[in-house]
Write an enzyme that holds these catalytic residues in place. Structure first.
Site, PDB file in Angstrom:
ATOM      1  N   ASP A   1      -7.583   7.663   6.695  1.00 26.21           N
ATOM      2  CA  ASP A   1      -8.598   8.301   6.500  1.00 26.21           C
ATOM      3  C   ASP A   1      -8.549   9.154   5.018  1.00 26.21           C
ATOM      4  O   ASP A   1      -7.643   9.979   4.879  1.00 26.21           O
ATOM      5  CB  ASP A   1      -9.172   9.233   7.482  1.00 26.21           C
ATOM      6  CG  ASP A   1      -9.812   8.761   8.517  1.00 26.21           C
ATOM      7  OD1 ASP A   1     -10.867   8.277   8.418  1.00 26.21           O
ATOM      8  OD2 ASP A   1      -9.479   8.895   9.779  1.00 26.21           O
TER       9      ASP A   1
ATOM     10  N   ASP B   1      -1.509   7.218   4.678  1.00 26.73           N
ATOM     11  CA  ASP B   1      -2.644   7.682   5.483  1.00 26.73           C
ATOM     12  C   ASP B   1      -3.841   6.750   5.472  1.00 26.73           C
ATOM     13  O   ASP B   1      -4.101   6.189   4.329  1.00 26.73           O
ATOM     14  CB  ASP B   1      -2.915   9.132   4.949  1.00 26.73           C
ATOM     15  CG  ASP B   1      -4.115   9.917   5.795  1.00 26.73           C
ATOM     16  OD1 ASP B   1      -3.722   9.728   6.869  1.00 26.73           O
ATOM     17  OD2 ASP B   1      -4.951  10.301   5.214  1.00 26.73           O
TER      18      ASP B   1
END
Length: 231
Positions: A18, A16
């Site tokens: 962020d 991922d």
């Protein structure tokens, strides 16, 4: 930086962005070095994000700016996933979009006609909600009227917040909640925790044992579970 015994068990990793690779415009501690170590160990690496604010090219440029080499094929964004779904199922319809210019562009590229800024916005056949820093009451009103009028209702995610250097900022899920409450309908979610982003990344990586790394139990880990992947 050595690769841990746990990581050695896997052929490839889906990361991922962020909160995992970066927070705001700065890399998380050790992220750049860890990704370099993964590649040195010949591990496949792909990146996914529920954040629809930027086009895919900008995410690639941001990775390069932090010192992480990446190509467009390495990055799977929820905006691109939304475009793919709309192109397959709703091309030719009208749409109203709560989101950034990048998300509006994805919707238009899918063959839909955005009605944002027109007097027909509340009559749109499809409403798409994503994260944006520029939300007005008029946006909420137009979206609510369209959804109550029977428009298909989709959203990029339910993430209530996303991490920034000074704390957690309201995410697309916070905006979505307002439309859902006012329209008394729930949106279909395209991003995590639905598995499609991870399945697309997996398809690009190819076969092999895969580990998902993220910062949200309700999005990253939940999506991995639905995709049948370790997290």
């Amino acid at each position: 930086m050595p690769v841990s015994e746990l990581i050695r068990r896997y052929d490839q990793l889906i990361l991922d962005l962020d909160g995992c690779v970066w927070i705001g415009d700065e890399p998380t501690a050790g992220a750049v070095e860890a990704i370099a170590a993964l590649r040195e160990a010949r591990k496949g690496v792909a990146f996914v994000t529920n954040n629809p604010r930027l086009p895919s090219e900008d995410y690639v440029a941001k990775l390069w700016g932090l010192g992480v080499k990446a190509s467009l094929g390495d990055v799977v964004t929820v905006g691109a996933a939304m475009q793919h779904l709309l192109a397959e199922t709703r091309s030719g319809r009208t749409a109203f979009v709560i989101g950034t210019a990048a998300l509006v562009d994805h919707v238009a590229a899918a063959g839909l006609k955005p009605l944002n800024g027109t007097d027909r916005a509340s009559q749109a056949e499809v409403v798409v909600v994503g994260g944006t820093d520029r939300l007005s009451y008029d946006d909420l009103r137009e979206a609510t009227l369209a959804v109550r009028g029977g428009a298909d209702f989709l959203a990029t995610s339910r993430d209530p917040t996303y991490p920034m250097p000074d704390g957690m900022w309201p995410g697309g899920g916070a905006l979505l909640a307002a439309v859902e409450v006012a329209s008394e309908r729930q949106a279909a979610i395209v991003g995590k925790p639905e598995p499609q982003l991870l399945l697309t990344a997996l398809e690009r990586l190819g076969g092999g044992d895969t580990l998902v790394i993220g910062d949200r139990l309700d999005a990253d880990v939940a999506a991995a579970g639905r995709a049948g992947l370790d997290a």
